[in-house]
Design a protein around this motif. Structure first.
Motif, PDB file in Angstrom:
ATOM      1  N   ALA A 147       0.828  -1.209   0.000  1.00 26.41           N
ATOM      2  CA  ALA A 147       0.000   0.000   0.000  1.00 26.41           C
ATOM      3  C   ALA A 147       0.861   1.258   0.000  1.00 26.41           C
ATOM      4  O   ALA A 147       0.566   2.230  -0.713  1.00 26.41           O
ATOM      5  CB  ALA A 147      -0.931  -0.002   1.214  1.00 26.41           C
ATOM      6  N   LEU A 148       1.937   1.243   0.795  1.00 22.66           N
ATOM      7  CA  LEU A 148       2.842   2.393   0.848  1.00 22.66           C
ATOM      8  C   LEU A 148       3.435   2.678  -0.524  1.00 22.66           C
ATOM      9  O   LEU A 148       3.433   3.828  -0.993  1.00 22.66           O
ATOM     10  CB  LEU A 148       3.955   2.124   1.856  1.00 22.66           C
ATOM     11  CG  LEU A 148       5.113   3.146   1.878  1.00 22.66           C
ATOM     12  CD1 LEU A 148       4.609   4.516   2.299  1.00 22.66           C
ATOM     13  CD2 LEU A 148       6.231   2.662   2.795  1.00 22.66           C
ATOM     14  N   TYR A 149       3.926   1.638  -1.189  1.00 24.75           N
ATOM     15  CA  TYR A 149       4.571   1.851  -2.486  1.00 24.75           C
ATOM     16  C   TYR A 149       3.554   2.125  -3.584  1.00 24.75           C
ATOM     17  O   TYR A 149       3.881   2.786  -4.578  1.00 24.75           O
ATOM     18  CB  TYR A 149       5.450   0.650  -2.832  1.00 24.75           C
ATOM     19  CG  TYR A 149       6.862   0.840  -2.358  1.00 24.75           C
ATOM     20  CD1 TYR A 149       7.124   1.173  -1.036  1.00 24.75           C
ATOM     21  CD2 TYR A 149       7.933   0.715  -3.221  1.00 24.75           C
ATOM     22  CE1 TYR A 149       8.404   1.362  -0.587  1.00 24.75           C
ATOM     23  CE2 TYR A 149       9.229   0.901  -2.786  1.00 24.75           C
ATOM     24  CZ  TYR A 149       9.466   1.228  -1.462  1.00 24.75           C
ATOM     25  OH  TYR A 149      10.749   1.434  -1.033  1.00 24.75           O
ATOM     26  N   GLN A 150       2.339   1.636  -3.427  1.00 21.68           N
ATOM     27  CA  GLN A 150       1.298   1.981  -4.387  1.00 21.68           C
ATOM     28  C   GLN A 150       1.053   3.489  -4.353  1.00 21.68           C
ATOM     29  O   GLN A 150       0.926   4.131  -5.398  1.00 21.68           O
ATOM     30  CB  GLN A 150       0.008   1.234  -4.062  1.00 21.68           C
ATOM     31  CG  GLN A 150      -1.152   1.535  -4.992  1.00 21.68           C
ATOM     32  CD  GLN A 150      -0.930   0.993  -6.393  1.00 21.68           C
ATOM     33  OE1 GLN A 150      -0.771  -0.201  -6.593  1.00 21.68           O
ATOM     34  NE2 GLN A 150      -0.915   1.883  -7.376  1.00 21.68           N
ATOM     35  N   VAL A 151       1.005   4.045  -3.150  1.00 24.95           N
ATOM     36  CA  VAL A 151       0.820   5.493  -3.009  1.00 24.95           C
ATOM     37  C   VAL A 151       2.020   6.238  -3.588  1.00 24.95           C
ATOM     38  O   VAL A 151       1.866   7.223  -4.328  1.00 24.95           O
ATOM     39  CB  VAL A 151       0.607   5.873  -1.530  1.00 24.95           C
ATOM     40  CG1 VAL A 151       0.618   7.387  -1.356  1.00 24.95           C
ATOM     41  CG2 VAL A 151      -0.701   5.287  -1.013  1.00 24.95           C
ATOM     42  N   LEU A 152       3.222   5.785  -3.256  1.00 21.19           N
ATOM     43  CA  LEU A 152       4.429   6.436  -3.776  1.00 21.19           C
ATOM     44  C   LEU A 152       4.476   6.380  -5.296  1.00 21.19           C
ATOM     45  O   LEU A 152       4.881   7.344  -5.952  1.00 21.19           O
ATOM     46  CB  LEU A 152       5.681   5.777  -3.188  1.00 21.19           C
ATOM     47  CG  LEU A 152       5.923   5.987  -1.695  1.00 21.19           C
ATOM     48  CD1 LEU A 152       7.161   5.208  -1.249  1.00 21.19           C
ATOM     49  CD2 LEU A 152       6.094   7.468  -1.371  1.00 21.19           C
ATOM     50  N   TYR A 153       4.047   5.260  -5.849  1.00 22.29           N
ATOM     51  CA  TYR A 153       4.041   5.117  -7.306  1.00 22.29           C
ATOM     52  C   TYR A 153       3.107   6.141  -7.944  1.00 22.29           C
ATOM     53  O   TYR A 153       3.396   6.688  -9.019  1.00 22.29           O
ATOM     54  CB  TYR A 153       3.598   3.701  -7.672  1.00 22.29           C
ATOM     55  CG  TYR A 153       3.435   3.467  -9.159  1.00 22.29           C
ATOM     56  CD1 TYR A 153       4.538   3.274  -9.976  1.00 22.29           C
ATOM     57  CD2 TYR A 153       2.155   3.441  -9.736  1.00 22.29           C
ATOM     58  CE1 TYR A 153       4.384   3.056 -11.339  1.00 22.29           C
ATOM     59  CE2 TYR A 153       1.991   3.221 -11.092  1.00 22.29           C
ATOM     60  CZ  TYR A 153       3.115   3.031 -11.890  1.00 22.29           C
ATOM     61  OH  TYR A 153       2.956   2.822 -13.245  1.00 22.29           O
ATOM     62  N   LEU A 154       1.976   6.401  -7.284  1.00 22.31           N
ATOM     63  CA  LEU A 154       0.988   7.322  -7.841  1.00 22.31           C
ATOM     64  C   LEU A 154       1.414   8.785  -7.712  1.00 22.31           C
ATOM     65  O   LEU A 154       1.088   9.597  -8.574  1.00 22.31           O
ATOM     66  CB  LEU A 154      -0.359   7.109  -7.152  1.00 22.31           C
ATOM     67  CG  LEU A 154      -1.040   5.757  -7.413  1.00 22.31           C
ATOM     68  CD1 LEU A 154      -2.289   5.618  -6.552  1.00 22.31           C
ATOM     69  CD2 LEU A 154      -1.378   5.597  -8.889  1.00 22.31           C
ATOM     70  N   VAL A 155       2.133   9.115  -6.633  1.00 17.57           N
ATOM     71  CA  VAL A 155       2.464  10.525  -6.381  1.00 17.57           C
ATOM     72  C   VAL A 155       3.879  10.892  -6.810  1.00 17.57           C
ATOM     73  O   VAL A 155       4.181  12.079  -6.992  1.00 17.57           O
ATOM     74  CB  VAL A 155       2.282  10.881  -4.891  1.00 17.57           C
ATOM     75  CG1 VAL A 155       0.863  10.590  -4.446  1.00 17.57           C
ATOM     76  CG2 VAL A 155       3.274  10.137  -4.006  1.00 17.57           C
TER      77      VAL A 155
END
Length: 208
Positions: free
Chosen positions: A119-127
């Motif tokens: 979840a953390l890296y999914q957010v980082l990937y998006l932003v």
């Protein structure tokens, strides 16, 4: 035959055979470098795991992780043909370790840790700016997060923090040495893997 060659596998083949052929196609161009990396990875896996019930999971992580690290460093790719089997194998082998040791709480934390890291890296990937984090990095988090969180939440934090610190230090060195610019892409997979090694080694030394 290249990893992107559509004729590399046949739909008529069993799924396991197709998966094996895809993985072999990804590994073959870098076989020598991977073979060199696997030797210390296996030695580390045996030491860091005790050895004990976690040894199979650590060995798979060491061998596949070595292959992923070499491939990503050379191509800036983390192929699904290796990442997905690593995720499945990690889940299965941690379940076996839980059954053998009765550490069901550790298994539950491992599942949550893998999901949290994802979840953390999914957010980082998006932003993050384009190229900052590849989606291969996002998919790799499931297996790495699970193995780290098996021991403790602190181990997960140590592994994630170590990966970013190492990547940051290398980036600064490359910038100062004019070997890279601000927009130069850096393969992050190897740092995620090394960070995981740091976290798991810390857990071993701490006796967790």
């Amino acid at each position: 035959m290249t990893p992107s060659d559509p004729a590399a596998t046949s739909p008529a083949q069993p799924f396991v055979v197709r998966q094996y052929e895809r993985a072999r196609a990804e590994v073959a161009p870098f076989a020598r470098g991977i073979a060199v990396a696997v030797v210390p990875a296996v030695a580390w896996a045996v030491w860091a795991s005790g050895p004990g019930w976690l040894t199979p999971a650590y060995l798979v992580l060491g061998v596949v992780g070595a292959a992923l690290g070499v491939i990503d460093a050379r191509t800036h790719r983390l192929p699904n043909a290796l990442v997905f089997p690593l995720t499945w194998a990690t889940a299965a082998l941690l379940a076996v370790a839980a059954a053998g040791t009765g550490a069901w709480g550790s298994l539950g934390r491992a599942v949550l840790g893998g999901l949290a890291f994802f979840a953390l890296y999914q957010v980082l990937y998006l932003v993050a700016p384009r190229g900052g984090i590849g989606y291969g990095d996002v998919k790799l988090t499931m297996s790495l997060g699970a193995v780290l969180a098996w021991h403790s939440w602190t181990t997960l934090v140590v592994g994630v923090f170590a990966a970013h610190v190492l990547a940051g230090v290398v980036a600064v060195v490359l910038l100062l040495g004019r070997r890279a610019g601000w927009k130069t892409g850096i393969a992050f997979g190897p740092y995620m893997l090394i960070g995981t090694v740091v976290g798991l080694s810390w857990a071993r030394l701490a006796g967790w």
